[in-house]
Design a protein around this motif. Structure first.
Motif, mmCIF file in Angstrom:
data_model
loop_
_atom_site.group_PDB
_atom_site.id
_atom_site.type_symbol
_atom_site.label_atom_id
_atom_site.label_comp_id
_atom_site.label_asym_id
_atom_site.label_seq_id
_atom_site.Cartn_x
_atom_site.Cartn_y
_atom_site.Cartn_z
ATOM 1 N N GLU A 118 0.936 -1.417 0.192
ATOM 2 C CA GLU A 118 -0.288 0.075 0.033
ATOM 3 C C GLU A 118 0.924 1.502 -0.006
ATOM 4 O O GLU A 118 0.840 2.125 -0.793
ATOM 5 N N LYS A 119 2.013 1.494 0.286
ATOM 6 C CA LYS A 119 2.951 2.503 1.185
ATOM 7 C C LYS A 119 3.502 2.599 -0.230
ATOM 8 O O LYS A 119 4.046 3.989 -0.948
ATOM 9 N N GLU A 150 1.480 3.938 -2.853
ATOM 10 C CA GLU A 150 0.730 5.686 -2.100
ATOM 11 C C GLU A 150 1.997 6.656 -2.490
ATOM 12 O O GLU A 150 1.821 8.123 -2.695
#
Length: 455
Positions: free
Chosen positions: A108-109, A112
């Protein structure tokens, strides 16, 4: 008169009968308002650096611009013939995450971190990319992490999995070296740099330093390039302004131009092939061992050219560098295009290639001398180069002027004809001795005749 009037009346009647189709008109208005997709309006900006190769170059050089086993970026995405490595991209992403998730870097990071760069990345492509935001960002992360993870594994910062087929099967890595340096197969370097920075762990160091992305990339490609360590270190330590991997490796070859020295006020002339230059007394010798092959000089009738190795990797690299220089508006120094133009001038037949191989200017691992000559001649087709502004403009003119000098040509032609080989020298010497003996015999015969007459 009546006939002409009737014809005009008929045409006028047809015009009155024709009416604009509202649907057709709406379609035309829509096309006027649409932005180009295959070559976007942004393609002329310096931010745009990843292009489809022009059709003329594809027709001349075939499939040299297409990836063979791996797709990077959007242009060849989803092609079935490239699916084998597509599966391994996910495995490599999993390998990266297995090390970083314990340090807080999750999938997820990663997504992002790339999301804010999406618009900037899209502007790097000459075509409008028909992917939504999620698909585009996923592609950037998947392809970028695969490249970075491979660089780290080959650079021995991270171990390969036991039995990893990408390293145990000897044929795969050489295709990666070529595919990662194809113009249509690039993602922006700032995407790679961002992924590299956020995924780097403290333990990923060499003996003394933490390697940069540029260093790992140059080390990776050096398995095919065989560049000296100082070139790799200089390229890696300097401020990296490259657009993508192809541009990075290309920039490591580019020589510093001496603008004032190369500036000329007369039109630049192309030069003749090796065979003709030799007859004019112009020699070709290899340059310094560690110099870029682009560093070509001419002094006192001698062209000095560092050796270039012609093999599958180098031919692919040359063609894609030329294609990049032909397309990118921010590429002011088209040195690869100029160099290929020089080779195209020097090489007409296999005999020219044969001579350059004998002089250690070309190291041929590509095929026969005839195949190398054919490759060079095709590489020079349909490329635009301004010889008056290129980095070799002064060399072209100086070689041309030397060739035109009648004294040089006559003396060189004499030497080439009579002293080029030992047998021609022996023949010329024998003819000279025979001529001297004939003159001597004639002299003594005449002397005896006149001496007898006087007596």
């Amino acid at each position: 008169m009546e006939s002409n009037f009737g014809e005009g009346e008929s045409n006028h009647h047809v015009i009155d009968m024709w009416k604009v189709d509202p649907d057709r008109l709406a379609s035309m208005q829509l096309k006027i308002s649409e932005n180009p997709k295959l070559l976007s309006k942004a393609a002329g900006r310096r931010s745009c650096c990843i292009f489809r190769v022009p059709q003329g170059l594809i027709e001349a050089n075939g499939k040299a611009y297409q990836p063979r086993i791996v797709s990077i970026g959007p242009y060849h995405r989803g092609q079935p013939r490239l699916n084998m490595i597509e599966e391994h991209k996910w495995r490599y992403l999993g390998s990266l995450l297995s090390r970083t998730q314990t340090k807080g870097l999750t999938l997820e990071k990663l997504l992002e971190a790339i999301a804010p760069l999406e618009n900037e990345a899209r502007e790097c492509y000459s075509e409008t990319i028909q992917l939504d935001s999620h698909e585009f960002i996923e592609m950037m992360v998947l392809d970028g992490c695969f490249i970075i993870e491979l660089f780290r594994k080959v650079g021995k910062l991270v171990p390969f999995e036991h039995g990893d087929p990408l390293i145990t099967m000897a044929w795969i890595l050489p295709f990666f070296y070529r595919d990662f340096l194809k113009l249509e197969n690039q993602i922006p370097l700032f995407i790679l740099q961002r992924l590299f920075e956020i995924s780097q762990l403290p333990g990923e160091t060499t003996a003394l330093t933490t390697p940069t992305l540029s260093f790992l990339a140059m080390e990776f490609f050096n398995y095919s390039l065989q560049r000296p360590d100082e070139v790799i270190n200089t390229t890696s330590s300097s401020l990296c302004t490259a657009n993508h991997l192809l541009d990075l490796v290309r920039s490591s070859f580019v020589v510093v131009e001496e603008t004032e020295k190369n500036r000329i006020t007369t039109p630049t002339h192309v030069i003749h092939c090796v065979s003709k230059l030799r007859r004019a007394g112009i020699k070709l010798i290899p340059g310094k061992l560690n110099e870029s092959f682009l560093h070509v000089t001419f002094r006192h009738g001698v062209i000095e050219m560092p050796m270039i190795t012609m093999d599958d990797f180098m031919t692919s690299f040359l063609l894609n560098c030329v294609a990049f220089e032909q397309c990118y508006s921010g590429c002011f120094t088209k040195q690869f295009t100029t160099y290929v133009t020089l080779l195209d001038c020097l090489i007409n037949t296999y005999r020219d290639v044969e001579y350059l191989c004998d002089r250690n200017i070309i190291e041929n691992h590509f095929g026969t001398e005839g195949e190398v000559a054919s490759f060079i001649n095709n590489a020079g087709k349909d490329v635009a180069v301004d010889l008056d502004l290129c980095y070799l403009s002064r060399l072209f003119n100086e070689v041309h002027e030397y060739y035109r000098n009648s004294w040089h040509v006559q003396w060189a032609s004499f030497k080439y004809t009579y002293f080029d080989t030992p047998w021609s020298f022996i023949s010329a010497l024998a003819a000279l001795v025979l001529l001297i003996l004939t003159i001597g015999q004639t002299y003594f015969a005449a002397y005896d005749y006149f001496d007898g007459s006087n007596s």
